[in-house]
Design a protein around this motif. Sequence first.
Motif, PDB file in Angstrom:
ATOM      1  N   LEU A  19      25.177  43.867  38.020  1.00  0.00           N
ATOM      2  CA  LEU A  19      24.065  44.666  37.243  1.00  0.00           C
ATOM      3  C   LEU A  19      23.555  43.927  36.163  1.00  0.00           C
ATOM      4  O   LEU A  19      22.578  43.905  35.782  1.00  0.00           O
ATOM      5  CB  LEU A  19      24.667  46.136  37.154  1.00  0.00           C
ATOM      6  CG  LEU A  19      24.873  46.915  38.421  1.00  0.00           C
ATOM      7  CD1 LEU A  19      25.569  48.100  37.981  1.00  0.00           C
ATOM      8  CD2 LEU A  19      23.429  47.331  38.749  1.00  0.00           C
ATOM      9  N   TRP A  20      24.528  43.403  35.381  1.00  0.00           N
ATOM     10  CA  TRP A  20      24.303  42.758  34.131  1.00  0.00           C
ATOM     11  C   TRP A  20      23.130  41.380  34.643  1.00  0.00           C
ATOM     12  O   TRP A  20      22.159  41.260  33.849  1.00  0.00           O
ATOM     13  CB  TRP A  20      25.312  41.943  33.561  1.00  0.00           C
ATOM     14  CG  TRP A  20      25.898  42.643  32.309  1.00  0.00           C
ATOM     15  CD1 TRP A  20      27.159  43.269  32.628  1.00  0.00           C
ATOM     16  CD2 TRP A  20      25.728  42.932  31.294  1.00  0.00           C
ATOM     17  NE1 TRP A  20      27.595  44.065  31.354  1.00  0.00           N
ATOM     18  CE2 TRP A  20      26.613  43.531  30.664  1.00  0.00           C
ATOM     19  CE3 TRP A  20      24.452  42.595  30.598  1.00  0.00           C
ATOM     20  CZ2 TRP A  20      26.793  44.025  29.231  1.00  0.00           C
ATOM     21  CZ3 TRP A  20      24.523  42.827  29.058  1.00  0.00           C
ATOM     22  CH2 TRP A  20      25.472  43.762  28.544  1.00  0.00           C
ATOM     23  N   TYR A  47      34.892  49.382  21.492  1.00  0.00           N
ATOM     24  CA  TYR A  47      34.108  49.355  22.450  1.00  0.00           C
ATOM     25  C   TYR A  47      34.338  50.339  23.556  1.00  0.00           C
ATOM     26  O   TYR A  47      35.612  50.545  23.755  1.00  0.00           O
ATOM     27  CB  TYR A  47      34.116  47.890  22.930  1.00  0.00           C
ATOM     28  CG  TYR A  47      33.390  46.930  22.095  1.00  0.00           C
ATOM     29  CD1 TYR A  47      32.293  46.652  22.335  1.00  0.00           C
ATOM     30  CD2 TYR A  47      34.545  46.331  21.140  1.00  0.00           C
ATOM     31  CE1 TYR A  47      31.761  45.477  21.341  1.00  0.00           C
ATOM     32  CE2 TYR A  47      34.103  45.272  20.409  1.00  0.00           C
ATOM     33  CZ  TYR A  47      32.780  44.854  20.441  1.00  0.00           C
ATOM     34  OH  TYR A  47      32.269  43.884  19.713  1.00  0.00           O
ATOM     35  N   LYS A  48      33.129  50.656  24.405  1.00  0.00           N
ATOM     36  CA  LYS A  48      33.487  51.399  25.533  1.00  0.00           C
ATOM     37  C   LYS A  48      32.536  51.090  26.739  1.00  0.00           C
ATOM     38  O   LYS A  48      31.245  50.792  26.433  1.00  0.00           O
ATOM     39  CB  LYS A  48      33.400  53.074  25.222  1.00  0.00           C
ATOM     40  CG  LYS A  48      34.499  53.732  24.587  1.00  0.00           C
ATOM     41  CD  LYS A  48      35.873  53.877  25.546  1.00  0.00           C
ATOM     42  CE  LYS A  48      36.707  54.494  24.787  1.00  0.00           C
ATOM     43  NZ  LYS A  48      38.119  54.682  25.548  1.00  0.00           N
ATOM     44  N   THR A  49      33.234  50.948  27.966  1.00  0.00           N
ATOM     45  CA  THR A  49      32.242  50.885  29.031  1.00  0.00           C
ATOM     46  C   THR A  49      32.310  52.144  29.942  1.00  0.00           C
ATOM     47  O   THR A  49      33.659  52.301  30.588  1.00  0.00           O
ATOM     48  CB  THR A  49      32.204  49.515  29.497  1.00  0.00           C
ATOM     49  OG1 THR A  49      31.982  48.513  28.527  1.00  0.00           O
ATOM     50  CG2 THR A  49      31.477  49.395  30.816  1.00  0.00           C
ATOM     51  N   PHE A  50      31.492  52.740  30.280  1.00  0.00           N
ATOM     52  CA  PHE A  50      31.330  53.793  31.448  1.00  0.00           C
ATOM     53  C   PHE A  50      30.447  53.226  32.601  1.00  0.00           C
ATOM     54  O   PHE A  50      29.494  52.635  32.383  1.00  0.00           O
ATOM     55  CB  PHE A  50      30.498  55.090  30.817  1.00  0.00           C
ATOM     56  CG  PHE A  50      31.416  55.669  29.435  1.00  0.00           C
ATOM     57  CD1 PHE A  50      32.497  56.327  29.718  1.00  0.00           C
ATOM     58  CD2 PHE A  50      30.964  55.570  28.345  1.00  0.00           C
ATOM     59  CE1 PHE A  50      33.291  56.759  28.629  1.00  0.00           C
ATOM     60  CE2 PHE A  50      31.751  55.891  27.149  1.00  0.00           C
ATOM     61  CZ  PHE A  50      32.849  56.524  27.343  1.00  0.00           C
ATOM     62  N   GLY A  60      25.806  51.988  38.219  1.00  0.00           N
ATOM     63  CA  GLY A  60      25.537  51.815  36.908  1.00  0.00           C
ATOM     64  C   GLY A  60      26.421  51.800  35.930  1.00  0.00           C
ATOM     65  O   GLY A  60      27.624  52.128  36.347  1.00  0.00           O
ATOM     66  N   PHE A  61      25.948  51.369  34.684  1.00  0.00           N
ATOM     67  CA  PHE A  61      27.120  51.279  33.826  1.00  0.00           C
ATOM     68  C   PHE A  61      26.265  51.318  32.170  1.00  0.00           C
ATOM     69  O   PHE A  61      25.081  51.142  32.261  1.00  0.00           O
ATOM     70  CB  PHE A  61      27.704  50.074  33.588  1.00  0.00           C
ATOM     71  CG  PHE A  61      27.039  48.682  33.130  1.00  0.00           C
ATOM     72  CD1 PHE A  61      27.227  48.141  32.203  1.00  0.00           C
ATOM     73  CD2 PHE A  61      26.178  48.012  34.038  1.00  0.00           C
ATOM     74  CE1 PHE A  61      26.225  47.083  31.581  1.00  0.00           C
ATOM     75  CE2 PHE A  61      25.522  46.973  33.664  1.00  0.00           C
ATOM     76  CZ  PHE A  61      25.401  46.447  31.959  1.00  0.00           C
ATOM     77  N   VAL A  62      26.939  51.685  31.365  1.00  0.00           N
ATOM     78  CA  VAL A  62      26.602  51.440  29.883  1.00  0.00           C
ATOM     79  C   VAL A  62      27.633  51.128  28.972  1.00  0.00           C
ATOM     80  O   VAL A  62      29.088  51.614  29.184  1.00  0.00           O
ATOM     81  CB  VAL A  62      26.144  53.107  29.329  1.00  0.00           C
ATOM     82  CG1 VAL A  62      27.223  53.883  29.353  1.00  0.00           C
ATOM     83  CG2 VAL A  62      25.575  52.635  27.885  1.00  0.00           C
ATOM     84  N   THR A  63      27.646  50.099  28.222  1.00  0.00           N
ATOM     85  CA  THR A  63      28.489  49.588  27.217  1.00  0.00           C
ATOM     86  C   THR A  63      28.032  49.806  25.748  1.00  0.00           C
ATOM     87  O   THR A  63      26.807  49.723  25.467  1.00  0.00           O
ATOM     88  CB  THR A  63      28.572  47.945  27.433  1.00  0.00           C
ATOM     89  OG1 THR A  63      29.064  47.872  28.878  1.00  0.00           O
ATOM     90  CG2 THR A  63      29.646  47.410  26.523  1.00  0.00           C
ATOM     91  N   ILE A  64      28.945  50.264  25.114  1.00  0.00           N
ATOM     92  CA  ILE A  64      28.603  50.861  23.592  1.00  0.00           C
ATOM     93  C   ILE A  64      29.609  50.348  22.823  1.00  0.00           C
ATOM     94  O   ILE A  64      30.818  49.898  23.064  1.00  0.00           O
ATOM     95  CB  ILE A  64      28.627  52.321  23.603  1.00  0.00           C
ATOM     96  CG1 ILE A  64      29.933  52.931  24.038  1.00  0.00           C
ATOM     97  CG2 ILE A  64      27.429  52.868  24.231  1.00  0.00           C
ATOM     98  CD1 ILE A  64      29.856  54.449  23.913  1.00  0.00           C
ATOM     99  N   LEU A  97      24.363  58.605  32.107  1.00  0.00           N
ATOM    100  CA  LEU A  97      25.116  57.402  31.335  1.00  0.00           C
ATOM    101  C   LEU A  97      24.787  57.779  29.969  1.00  0.00           C
ATOM    102  O   LEU A  97      25.502  57.529  28.922  1.00  0.00           O
ATOM    103  CB  LEU A  97      24.635  56.155  31.929  1.00  0.00           C
ATOM    104  CG  LEU A  97      25.506  55.531  33.252  1.00  0.00           C
ATOM    105  CD1 LEU A  97      24.750  54.497  33.827  1.00  0.00           C
ATOM    106  CD2 LEU A  97      26.790  55.668  33.043  1.00  0.00           C
ATOM    107  N   LEU A  98      23.467  57.962  29.545  1.00  0.00           N
ATOM    108  CA  LEU A  98      22.894  58.380  28.275  1.00  0.00           C
ATOM    109  C   LEU A  98      23.673  59.520  27.805  1.00  0.00           C
ATOM    110  O   LEU A  98      24.290  59.607  26.603  1.00  0.00           O
ATOM    111  CB  LEU A  98      21.387  58.442  28.224  1.00  0.00           C
ATOM    112  CG  LEU A  98      20.731  57.197  28.228  1.00  0.00           C
ATOM    113  CD1 LEU A  98      19.134  57.300  27.895  1.00  0.00           C
ATOM    114  CD2 LEU A  98      21.070  56.243  27.006  1.00  0.00           C
ATOM    115  N   ARG A  99      23.584  60.463  28.473  1.00  0.00           N
ATOM    116  CA  ARG A  99      24.196  61.670  28.094  1.00  0.00           C
ATOM    117  C   ARG A  99      25.931  61.598  27.808  1.00  0.00           C
ATOM    118  O   ARG A  99      26.354  62.110  26.928  1.00  0.00           O
ATOM    119  CB  ARG A  99      24.142  62.895  29.118  1.00  0.00           C
ATOM    120  CG  ARG A  99      22.919  63.500  29.284  1.00  0.00           C
ATOM    121  CD  ARG A  99      22.420  63.785  28.141  1.00  0.00           C
ATOM    122  NE  ARG A  99      20.639  63.999  28.060  1.00  0.00           N
ATOM    123  CZ  ARG A  99      19.611  63.090  27.798  1.00  0.00           C
ATOM    124  NH1 ARG A  99      20.002  62.137  27.228  1.00  0.00           N
ATOM    125  NH2 ARG A  99      18.513  63.405  28.193  1.00  0.00           N
TER     126      ARG A  99
END
Length: 149
Positions: A19-20, A47-50, A60-64, A97-99
């Motif tokens: 995906l990246w 850091y967190k990745t969901f 999908g993913f989100v890294t924060i 993912l945003l939520r």
Amino acid sequence: MDIKIREIISADYAEVVFLWNDVLGMSNVNIANFRETMEEMNREGNYKTFVALIENEVVGFVTIVQALSVGVPIGYLHIQGLAVKRNVQHRGIGTKLLRQTENYAQERGIASIILCSGVKRIEAHAFYEHNGYDRDSYCFDKMIDLTQG
């Protein structure tokens, strides 16, 4: 369509790397450097990745990262990357993912989330605005030539 969100595990790495590269256009991400970076991020602790799953497939993913800021004692969350497989976009996965990110922030008393999005990613901009994110600044970057001393 049942979308599940959970923290990333090492078995997810190959799909997230895909995906990246495919969605975010990052050609320099591979399993080896991703694994190394994830291990360092886990050691750092902020850091967190969901990942988003449909029928146990990463879609999908989100890294924060929680970053500190002068004048904001608890800091803010910075979304470093968010991507959804092209063939399942527009089905609420990115919003979910945003939520998850927003809930994570709220649980920690963090009131601000920021992100940068490439100027050519017009659909992404519309997606973020549709989800309540304001376009309020520009992001700038500069690559430093490390071969010159």
